[in-house]
Design a protein around this motif. Sequence first.
Motif, PDB file in Angstrom:
ATOM      1  N   ALA A 201       1.029  -1.198  -0.134  1.00 40.42           N
ATOM      2  CA  ALA A 201       0.177   0.147  -0.144  1.00 40.42           C
ATOM      3  C   ALA A 201       0.372   1.142   0.569  1.00 40.42           C
ATOM      4  N   TYR A 202       1.692   1.492   0.486  1.00 38.46           N
ATOM      5  CA  TYR A 202       3.240   1.658   1.144  1.00 38.46           C
ATOM      6  C   TYR A 202       3.350   2.334  -0.170  1.00 38.46           C
ATOM      7  N   ARG A 203       4.121   1.138  -0.835  1.00 43.19           N
ATOM      8  CA  ARG A 203       5.353   1.331  -2.329  1.00 43.19           C
ATOM      9  C   ARG A 203       4.530   2.134  -3.473  1.00 43.19           C
ATOM     10  N   GLU A 204       2.999   1.339  -3.471  1.00 43.76           N
ATOM     11  CA  GLU A 204       1.941   1.871  -4.845  1.00 43.76           C
ATOM     12  C   GLU A 204       2.135   3.334  -4.181  1.00 43.76           C
ATOM     13  N   LYS A 205       1.885   4.283  -3.097  1.00 39.13           N
ATOM     14  CA  LYS A 205       1.416   5.519  -3.127  1.00 39.13           C
ATOM     15  C   LYS A 205       3.384   6.172  -2.992  1.00 39.13           C
ATOM     16  N   LEU A 206       4.161   5.664  -2.633  1.00 34.85           N
ATOM     17  CA  LEU A 206       4.973   6.452  -3.445  1.00 34.85           C
ATOM     18  C   LEU A 206       5.341   6.315  -4.900  1.00 34.85           C
ATOM     19  N   LEU A 207       5.241   5.775  -5.762  1.00 34.93           N
ATOM     20  CA  LEU A 207       5.884   4.824  -6.370  1.00 34.93           C
ATOM     21  C   LEU A 207       5.010   6.582  -7.477  1.00 34.93           C
ATOM     22  N   ARG A 208       3.556   6.738  -6.991  1.00 41.13           N
ATOM     23  CA  ARG A 208       2.287   7.406  -7.213  1.00 41.13           C
ATOM     24  C   ARG A 208       2.779   8.579  -6.919  1.00 41.13           C
ATOM     25  N   ALA A 209       3.694   9.417  -5.979  1.00 43.29           N
ATOM     26  CA  ALA A 209       4.062  10.054  -5.144  1.00 43.29           C
ATOM     27  C   ALA A 209       5.624  10.758  -6.759  1.00 43.29           C
ATOM     28  N   LYS A 210       6.117   9.475  -7.226  1.00 48.08           N
ATOM     29  CA  LYS A 210       7.129   9.947  -7.562  1.00 48.08           C
ATOM     30  C   LYS A 210       6.904  10.872  -9.041  1.00 48.08           C
ATOM     31  N   LYS A 211       5.432  10.070 -10.065  1.00 45.26           N
ATOM     32  CA  LYS A 211       4.767  10.611 -10.657  1.00 45.26           C
ATOM     33  C   LYS A 211       4.030  12.023 -10.857  1.00 45.26           C
ATOM     34  N   LEU A 212       4.339  12.098  -9.363  1.00 43.05           N
ATOM     35  CA  LEU A 212       3.385  13.441  -9.080  1.00 43.05           C
ATOM     36  C   LEU A 212       4.096  14.826  -9.012  1.00 43.05           C
ATOM     37  N   MET A 213       5.207  14.991  -8.986  1.00 44.11           N
ATOM     38  CA  MET A 213       6.512  15.561  -8.982  1.00 44.11           C
ATOM     39  C   MET A 213       6.045  16.749  -9.874  1.00 44.11           C
ATOM     40  N   GLY A 214       6.185  17.642  -9.813  1.00 48.31           N
ATOM     41  CA  GLY A 214       6.378  19.402  -9.865  1.00 48.31           C
ATOM     42  C   GLY A 214       5.159  19.675 -10.552  1.00 48.31           C
ATOM     43  N   VAL A 215       3.703  18.726  -9.846  1.00 47.36           N
ATOM     44  CA  VAL A 215       2.424  19.424 -10.046  1.00 47.36           C
ATOM     45  C   VAL A 215       1.679  19.700  -8.835  1.00 47.36           C
ATOM     46  N   ASP A 216       0.965  21.367  -9.161  1.00 50.66           N
ATOM     47  CA  ASP A 216       0.762  21.731  -8.422  1.00 50.66           C
ATOM     48  C   ASP A 216      -0.749  21.844  -8.425  1.00 50.66           C
ATOM     49  N   ASP A 217      -1.849  20.947  -8.832  1.00 54.14           N
ATOM     50  CA  ASP A 217      -3.188  21.257  -8.318  1.00 54.14           C
ATOM     51  C   ASP A 217      -3.219  20.030  -6.801  1.00 54.14           C
ATOM     52  N   VAL A 218      -3.874  20.677  -6.021  1.00 56.93           N
ATOM     53  CA  VAL A 218      -4.058  20.044  -5.461  1.00 56.93           C
ATOM     54  C   VAL A 218      -5.004  19.061  -4.779  1.00 56.93           C
ATOM     55  N   SER A 219      -6.140  19.482  -5.779  1.00 55.46           N
ATOM     56  CA  SER A 219      -7.345  18.243  -6.069  1.00 55.46           C
ATOM     57  C   SER A 219      -6.552  17.524  -6.822  1.00 55.46           C
ATOM     58  N   LEU A 220      -5.190  17.379  -7.255  1.00 58.46           N
ATOM     59  CA  LEU A 220      -5.038  15.759  -8.219  1.00 58.46           C
ATOM     60  C   LEU A 220      -3.980  15.040  -7.117  1.00 58.46           C
ATOM     61  N   ILE A 221      -3.497  15.974  -6.325  1.00 56.55           N
ATOM     62  CA  ILE A 221      -2.718  15.936  -5.488  1.00 56.55           C
ATOM     63  C   ILE A 221      -2.931  14.867  -4.559  1.00 56.55           C
ATOM     64  N   ALA A 222      -3.939  15.237  -3.463  1.00 57.96           N
ATOM     65  CA  ALA A 222      -5.152  15.165  -3.087  1.00 57.96           C
ATOM     66  C   ALA A 222      -5.710  13.378  -3.112  1.00 57.96           C
ATOM     67  N   GLY A 223      -6.061  13.582  -4.081  1.00 57.85           N
ATOM     68  CA  GLY A 223      -6.799  12.762  -5.172  1.00 57.85           C
ATOM     69  C   GLY A 223      -6.043  11.210  -5.495  1.00 57.85           C
ATOM     70  N   GLU A 224      -4.763  12.092  -5.695  1.00 62.88           N
ATOM     71  CA  GLU A 224      -3.721   9.840  -5.938  1.00 62.88           C
ATOM     72  C   GLU A 224      -3.128   9.609  -4.494  1.00 62.88           C
ATOM     73  N   LEU A 225      -2.865  10.723  -3.574  1.00 63.48           N
ATOM     74  CA  LEU A 225      -2.016  10.384  -2.140  1.00 63.48           C
ATOM     75  C   LEU A 225      -3.113  10.165  -0.948  1.00 63.48           C
ATOM     76  N   GLY A 226      -4.020  10.567  -0.987  1.00 63.83           N
ATOM     77  CA  GLY A 226      -5.004  11.224   0.062  1.00 63.83           C
ATOM     78  C   GLY A 226      -4.385  12.245   0.764  1.00 63.83           C
ATOM     79  N   HIS A 227      -5.628  12.466   1.435  1.00 61.62           N
ATOM     80  CA  HIS A 227      -5.555  13.174   2.379  1.00 61.62           C
ATOM     81  C   HIS A 227      -6.182  13.115   3.810  1.00 61.62           C
ATOM     82  N   GLY A 228      -5.994  11.861   4.285  1.00 57.35           N
ATOM     83  CA  GLY A 228      -6.985  11.885   4.977  1.00 57.35           C
ATOM     84  C   GLY A 228      -6.221  11.254   6.734  1.00 57.35           C
TER      85      GLY A 228
END
Length: 317
Positions: A201-228
């Motif tokens: 579960a964590y590995r998968e999220k960290l891989l997504r985090a790599k792909k999100l580098m440089g993104v500034d869309d907060v809804s996209l970041i929260a949607g992909e990684l969670g904020h709960g």
Amino acid sequence: MLPDDLLRSKFVGALIGTGVGDAVGAGFEGLAPFDLQTIETVLEERGVFRYTDDTHMMIGVAESLVAKEGFDGAHMTEVFTSNYEAEPWRGYGPGPPLLFRMFRRGEPWDRLGEKVYHGGSYGNGAAMRIAPVGALYHDDIESLREVAYSSSQITHSHELGKEGAALQAYAVAVAFGMQPGSSFDAEAFLSKLIDFVQHTAYREKLLRAKKLMGVDDVSLIAGELGHGVEAFNSVPTAIYCFASRASSFKDAVLLAVRLGGDTDTIAAMAGAISGAYLGVEGVPERWYSKLENRVYIEELANKLYGLWLRKRGLLSP
Ligand code: AR6
Ligand code: MG
């Protein structure tokens, strides 16, 4: 700066970073997303920066590690419980207060974790308080993992709760090992964490985090990684906030707040990693000077640094 001074500053930065991140994020929870201007205006108008349960429990972890010169489960549980009893209004999650009452009634510390949620809690409550473990064991990863797991067991015995705490502690430890100001390689930083973490579960999220580098869309970041409040929906998010804004404590913490959701905890964890990387000098003076109990938290960080020196035989007892 001398290497010794830098290391001391990183101990202070990890603990003060938790407190400042927590206090900055507090009050914005659940309300998303925020624009930067609104956040900065609210922060300007705030007098004292009050911290919540995140920092209150982080203080408990540090107090116990210092008093017992390492991890002692019964002692840490006693410290958590008496700190909670002294200031129950800090905004604790639903589980821990129930467990502290059971501890007072005689339940052993290492059995509490299973008592509230089926399979134990996977809330982010073990990860939010873990910075002192990352600091004290930054150069001993085997002990770091072991102490992260056993200190989580007290309140968060679900494997995802423990793994989230270990991952956050390791992120702090890796940040300790890096020279601030050097060119930060987010990809390499995240790869190290992916190699360390033991749950998909964590590995998968960290891989997504790599792909999100440089993104500034907060809804996209929260949607992909969670904020709960779940550890797997907040620890990778905090790591992302740091890794994508490594040169600035302020930007890392403000990104965590802009994401909404569990803002105090995600900002506390991002602040801990950023403080461990940049040292306490990275924390903006205006925020640092307003932090409640700052002097006490700094004293604790210095004691933790002294303990690290003694453990390494670099200082006589
Ligand atoms: N099954 C279902 N939900 C769960 C489970 C589970 N096994 N474990 C946790 N949750 P808790 P914390 C959910 O009570 O982690 C403060 O505001 C459940 O929704 O162990 O210490 C801090 O600032 C539960 O209410 O407390 C942090 O934001 C939630 O996770 C947060 O609370 C929290 O788990 C930390 O809370
Ligand atoms: Mg809190």
